[in-house]
Motif scaffolding. Sequence first.
Motif, PDB file in Angstrom:
ATOM      1  N   LEU B  13     -19.936 -11.128  42.435  1.00 42.20           N
ATOM      2  CA  LEU B  13     -20.503 -10.731  41.143  1.00 42.20           C
ATOM      3  C   LEU B  13     -21.943 -11.223  40.976  1.00 42.20           C
ATOM      4  N   GLU B  14     -22.174 -12.442  41.407  1.00 44.95           N
ATOM      5  CA  GLU B  14     -23.536 -12.993  41.270  1.00 44.95           C
ATOM      6  C   GLU B  14     -24.563 -12.079  41.930  1.00 44.95           C
ATOM      7  N   GLY B  15     -24.280 -11.753  43.192  1.00 45.35           N
ATOM      8  CA  GLY B  15     -25.206 -10.909  43.947  1.00 45.35           C
ATOM      9  C   GLY B  15     -25.348  -9.521  43.333  1.00 45.35           C
ATOM     10  N   TYR B  16     -24.211  -8.986  42.908  1.00 49.71           N
ATOM     11  CA  TYR B  16     -24.216  -7.640  42.320  1.00 49.71           C
ATOM     12  C   TYR B  16     -25.060  -7.633  41.049  1.00 49.71           C
ATOM     13  N   PHE B  17     -24.831  -8.655  40.241  1.00 43.97           N
ATOM     14  CA  PHE B  17     -25.552  -8.744  38.982  1.00 43.97           C
ATOM     15  C   PHE B  17     -27.047  -8.947  39.225  1.00 43.97           C
ATOM     16  N   LEU B  97     -17.323  -0.075  42.046  1.00 47.85           N
ATOM     17  CA  LEU B  97     -16.113   0.630  41.604  1.00 47.85           C
ATOM     18  C   LEU B  97     -15.715   0.179  40.200  1.00 47.85           C
ATOM     19  N   ILE B  98     -15.735  -1.128  39.981  1.00 49.46           N
ATOM     20  CA  ILE B  98     -15.304  -1.659  38.684  1.00 49.46           C
ATOM     21  C   ILE B  98     -16.234  -1.173  37.578  1.00 49.46           C
ATOM     22  N   GLU B  99     -17.500  -1.264  37.832  1.00 49.48           N
ATOM     23  CA  GLU B  99     -18.458  -0.820  36.822  1.00 49.48           C
ATOM     24  C   GLU B  99     -18.323   0.687  36.593  1.00 49.48           C
ATOM     25  N   GLY B 100     -18.181   1.419  37.698  1.00 51.64           N
ATOM     26  CA  GLY B 100     -18.006   2.867  37.594  1.00 51.64           C
ATOM     27  C   GLY B 100     -16.788   3.226  36.759  1.00 51.64           C
ATOM     28  N   MET B 101     -15.703   2.459  36.922  1.00 53.32           N
ATOM     29  CA  MET B 101     -14.488   2.745  36.158  1.00 53.32           C
ATOM     30  C   MET B 101     -14.688   2.427  34.673  1.00 53.32           C
ATOM     31  N   ALA B 102     -15.378   1.328  34.401  1.00 52.66           N
ATOM     32  CA  ALA B 102     -15.615   0.977  33.001  1.00 52.66           C
ATOM     33  C   ALA B 102     -16.448   2.062  32.316  1.00 52.66           C
ATOM     34  N   ILE B 103     -17.429   2.579  33.042  1.00 53.39           N
ATOM     35  CA  ILE B 103     -18.259   3.651  32.490  1.00 53.39           C
ATOM     36  C   ILE B 103     -17.424   4.915  32.285  1.00 53.39           C
ATOM     37  N   ALA B 131     -12.505  -9.839  42.089  1.00 50.41           N
ATOM     38  CA  ALA B 131     -13.699  -9.233  41.498  1.00 50.41           C
ATOM     39  C   ALA B 131     -13.440  -8.843  40.045  1.00 50.41           C
ATOM     40  N   ILE B 132     -12.255  -8.305  39.785  1.00 50.63           N
ATOM     41  CA  ILE B 132     -11.915  -7.915  38.409  1.00 50.63           C
ATOM     42  C   ILE B 132     -11.872  -9.147  37.516  1.00 50.63           C
ATOM     43  N   ALA B 133     -11.268 -10.220  38.027  1.00 48.06           N
ATOM     44  CA  ALA B 133     -11.205 -11.448  37.233  1.00 48.06           C
ATOM     45  C   ALA B 133     -12.613 -11.958  36.920  1.00 48.06           C
ATOM     46  N   ALA B 134     -13.497 -11.876  37.921  1.00 45.10           N
ATOM     47  CA  ALA B 134     -14.873 -12.335  37.712  1.00 45.10           C
ATOM     48  C   ALA B 134     -15.568 -11.464  36.670  1.00 45.10           C
ATOM     49  N   ALA B 135     -15.357 -10.155  36.768  1.00 43.40           N
ATOM     50  CA  ALA B 135     -15.999  -9.248  35.812  1.00 43.40           C
ATOM     51  C   ALA B 135     -15.473  -9.471  34.410  1.00 43.40           C
ATOM     52  N   ALA B 137     -14.264 -12.266  33.289  1.00 41.22           N
ATOM     53  CA  ALA B 137     -14.775 -13.559  32.807  1.00 41.22           C
ATOM     54  C   ALA B 137     -16.184 -13.408  32.229  1.00 41.22           C
ATOM     55  N   LYS B 138     -16.931 -12.460  32.778  1.00 43.16           N
ATOM     56  CA  LYS B 138     -18.300 -12.263  32.286  1.00 43.16           C
ATOM     57  C   LYS B 138     -18.364 -11.266  31.139  1.00 43.16           C
ATOM     58  N   GLY B 139     -17.183 -10.785  30.707  1.00 40.55           N
ATOM     59  CA  GLY B 139     -17.176  -9.872  29.569  1.00 40.55           C
ATOM     60  C   GLY B 139     -17.470  -8.419  29.907  1.00 40.55           C
ATOM     61  N   PHE B 140     -17.404  -8.068  31.203  1.00 46.45           N
ATOM     62  CA  PHE B 140     -17.648  -6.670  31.563  1.00 46.45           C
ATOM     63  C   PHE B 140     -16.373  -5.825  31.498  1.00 46.45           C
ATOM     64  N   LEU B 141     -15.237  -6.511  31.353  1.00 48.58           N
ATOM     65  CA  LEU B 141     -13.948  -5.821  31.234  1.00 48.58           C
ATOM     66  C   LEU B 141     -13.157  -6.507  30.140  1.00 48.58           C
ATOM     67  N   GLY B 142     -12.120  -5.822  29.683  1.00 48.96           N
ATOM     68  CA  GLY B 142     -11.254  -6.436  28.681  1.00 48.96           C
ATOM     69  C   GLY B 142     -11.563  -5.884  27.305  1.00 48.96           C
ATOM     70  N   ARG B 143     -11.400  -6.714  26.293  1.00 48.42           N
ATOM     71  CA  ARG B 143     -11.630  -6.237  24.935  1.00 48.42           C
ATOM     72  C   ARG B 143     -13.077  -6.462  24.513  1.00 48.42           C
ATOM     73  N   ASN B 144     -13.579  -5.541  23.732  1.00 49.57           N
ATOM     74  CA  ASN B 144     -14.910  -5.692  23.143  1.00 49.57           C
ATOM     75  C   ASN B 144     -15.967  -6.014  24.198  1.00 49.57           C
ATOM     76  N   ILE B 145     -16.083  -5.092  25.169  1.00 47.10           N
ATOM     77  CA  ILE B 145     -16.995  -5.306  26.298  1.00 47.10           C
ATOM     78  C   ILE B 145     -18.426  -5.445  25.801  1.00 47.10           C
ATOM     79  N   LEU B 146     -19.081  -6.503  26.202  1.00 46.15           N
ATOM     80  CA  LEU B 146     -20.471  -6.756  25.821  1.00 46.15           C
ATOM     81  C   LEU B 146     -20.703  -6.568  24.319  1.00 46.15           C
ATOM     82  N   GLY B 147     -19.679  -6.886  23.563  1.00 45.18           N
ATOM     83  CA  GLY B 147     -19.805  -6.822  22.112  1.00 45.18           C
ATOM     84  C   GLY B 147     -19.944  -5.420  21.535  1.00 45.18           C
TER      85      GLY B 147
END
Lengths: 165, 421, 488
Positions: B13-17, B97-103, B131-135, B137-147
């Motif tokens: 995630l660090e590198g991707y971000f 893939l994860i970001e693509g799915m969220a979009i 990777a999903i757990a990391a995403a 944890a950073k608020g890119f997945l789950g409830r209220n993504i990025l507020g």
Amino acid sequence: MAFVTDEFKAKAEKICAKYPRRDAALIPLLQELQKESGYVAEEAMDELARFLNLPYARVKAVMTFYTMFNREPAGKYHLQVCRNISCHMAGAPGLLARLREKLGIAEGETTKDGLFTLSAVECLGACGAAPVMQVNDEYFERLDEARLDALLEDLKHGRLRARDL
Amino acid sequence: MENILLRDKVAELEGYFAAGGYRALKKALAMEPAAVIDEVKKSGLRGRGGAGFPAGLKWSFIPKDAPGPRYLVCNADEGEPGTFKDRELILKNPHALIEGMAIAGHAIGAATGYIYIRGEFVAETVKLEKAIAAARAKGFLGRNILGTGTDFELHVHRGAGAYICGEETALLESLEGFKGQPRLKPPFPAVKGLFAGPTVINNVETLAAVPAIIERGGDWYAAIGSGKSTGTKLFCVSGPVNKPGVYELPLGVTFKELLEKSCGGMKEGKRLKAVIPGGSSTPVLTAEEAWMVKLDYESLAAAGSMLGSGAVIVIDDSQCMVKLLQVLARFYHHESCGQCTPCREGCGWLEKLLNKLESGRGTKKDIDTIVSVAENMMGRTICALADAMAMPAISFVKKFRSEFEAHAAGKCCPPDAPVKH
Amino acid sequence: MPKITIDGKNLEVAKGTTVLEAAQAAGVYIPRYCYHPKLSVSGNCRMCLVEVEKSPKLLTACSTECADGMVVNTASDKVKAARRDVLEFLLINHPLDCPICDQAGECGLQDYYMEYSRARSRFRLEDKVLRQKRRALGPHLMLDNERCILCTRCVRFCSEVTKTSELEVMERADHSFIDLKAGKSLDNDYSLNIADLCPVGAWTSRDFRFKQRVWFLKKAPSVCLGCATGCLIEAHHNEGEVYRLMPRPNAETNTWLCDRGRMSYKALRAGDRLTKGFIKNGLIDLEPALREAATRIDEAGAAAAILGSPWLSVEDNAALALLAAAMKTENFCFDFKFETGIKDGILINKDPSPNAAGAALVKAAKGGLDFDEFRARLNSGAIKLVIAEARAAALLKDELRASGARLIAFATNRTDIPAGAYATLPYASYFEVPGTFINYQGLKRAVQPAVAAPEGVKPLWEVLNKLAAYSGASLRLDSAADALKGME
């Protein structure tokens, strides 16, 4: 209950929670049962059917449909050699023949010491590194006789190389 | 050309971000869902799993007023022989893939996504879950993504060993805890899919291309590639080439270029005889036919084959085409779900005919029977597995008939150990 | 309401109608195996493929919804070829069992092969997939997995109709086979419908096994007398023997038949079938038995009673009413209060008798005591002799025993006779003589006889006619219909 223990149930509830319908967890729970016992026993299917409130027939039908479920305990190391087109061209038949010879068993059988079960499987999705063999959860790629022999030695001594991700 | 999908140093995630990852998600969440779909439509992105259906169009099939939860499903079953690109993508760039799915979830109004990954990909599953757990944890997945108030929960679901689960409705059946038996269509998944809700199913590679499309625009993506085959493709090359592997190239590259520039040409002493361009289910091309063909949807269709999954299987002249077809027939026979008559019976029949021919007990009539049986299977089944068996059968016999006739005359290749089913 | 064209015929259908249903309405037959009007659509046999304009591929009629403007062709060359080819695929692994298979003569594969194929086999016998044969999977059914065409009708029946889900298709590809849990028995109450449903000889009835070739069977329309549901059935018979019962599907009452009802014909030839009278544990010919019974009736005088029966036809109940009138007794009852209604969600009725409503019809015309009043008179000793059909008498078996009243019973089988009956007289069953029955829905149905009664066994109205004659009365009955005179 021998298989669907309280501990199993606790794990199972977490898995069921991923789906809006409990019975969708059937395959993951069968996989969980196999992880714990090495195979899926008749009794385990009965207990799981009751736990998920499903007919036994459905559990059995699902279990027999998918190739990854073992109906009997397998050997400590399940050697699954891909026999599909790219691996075939790269020498899979030769590897299978060598394994049959060295282990003294045919595909579908287990060595008497319970160490190895041999299977020929279909495409493992690693064709660029053919020929490929899966041992339990690990992929072993670009196999040739030498590497196969070395791997067998490792396995006989209980060394299953975990992969670095 | 800079790679969109197979990039270095983005596996974590660090590198991707750091490389700009999850910016597209932020941008997409600020867009109207319809605008996101439009952008994907503009890009011309087509399903990379094999069918080549326009992704944006598929997303727009979700009925606007359908009640009940919608679902986004990623097809990571990767079972088509010769294909190994999604595995590569998951190991090298899971966050695309994860970001693509969220979009995509935002675009179609799905708050829940599942990645159906084949059961054999254990290491890849572990990687994906981390990777999903990391995403999350950073608020890119789950409830209220990025507020933003948008929810998107992503689960990984493992298969249990069935090629047929790569068919989208069989995948849904399997996800719901049933045998992987394809459903009758209509209704199509967009109307009635997972748990009877409106559902979009896309391949890993398709979804992984979405962040770049949103970030840089559909027009940018459409400018890459060739004609109606826009963007880049992950080509999987296997067979006796110097550098087999996954190569990201713009659609429309020629086979010659792929082989010589990316794969370093044929191995020493190996002469090209045939090419299966898009996975074992696509009609085979002779070396001549394949040489200058452009690897894109339209060109391969015009050449009598298909781009399929982009799995290029290279065959040299030390290989026996009868033997190879036997290997494929054994595969399709093993994988038929058994529901419908032509496939269930036809695949077994074809394997038996090929066993006969390969072992020298076959006749010329058997060769004609192979073609007849294959033709009788096509277009009459619930799903395309029957066609996937039939197309190689028909094309192998058509283009390499002399090898089949030699077998019928008893002149066989040195046999392997007997075929065991 | 979509308007479609099938083979040139224009029709308008309700939204949601499938092409197959529409074709049926238009009188166009489309061959099919997996489709069944009472089961969910499976669409897997591929026999019903038809040509639909604008569709590049043939479509299965069973699963394709009619759309406005659809043009369907069920007789084109493409369709004919598809039918031939699907049949070829079904036959390659099918065993050559016709000479020993009970399904011959009513077999879906035989019939469609003759109609749509007649092609020669191009598959070797040695290559056929082998599966288990002759599996007795329950008290009623035999399964031959080799003959199975995997249409899944049986699986869907158990899942959707009986909701017992015993069966499933195991494995995949052409290793698939129908199975149920090892050691379990397929014995839900409706299992024999599976033998009907199975288009081929995979599921067959153990009872019918090897007994008769179906092309010799004649069909007599009848009604099941196992309960108040009164399922419409057919008795299949030949040369004086009934070999099996089949349901006669209808919209009002039944598609299926329960296993108990299915086996109800066995009583005809059961070891305890009564062909003679039975007095004090001794068999006796009908005539002397009748005379003995008549003597006892005369003795009882006003204390004699007649109980109708919800197990007898309207006509035979009416004849009993006439007997009561001839005997000038007030002690007669045609009142049977059973709770009615389907009790298992499928067919079996709360009311175990087939004709309580028919008896009520006789009560309405001829009067008589309520059941409770009849019982009270029995208990008080006012009734000293009861003339009744055996099962009706069994409703009061405790009271009969306690009161010591003599019972003259009519029965077809000895097991029906309550213990302690004084005399039992045989009568012909309704597979042997006609009769009218009214089911719980108030629907009046007629039974047509299938076979002749055993020597010396007469219809009940005829027995009553003679009984009356021996008692010095005359009912003047020459037919069952005569008993109904004065009732309409």
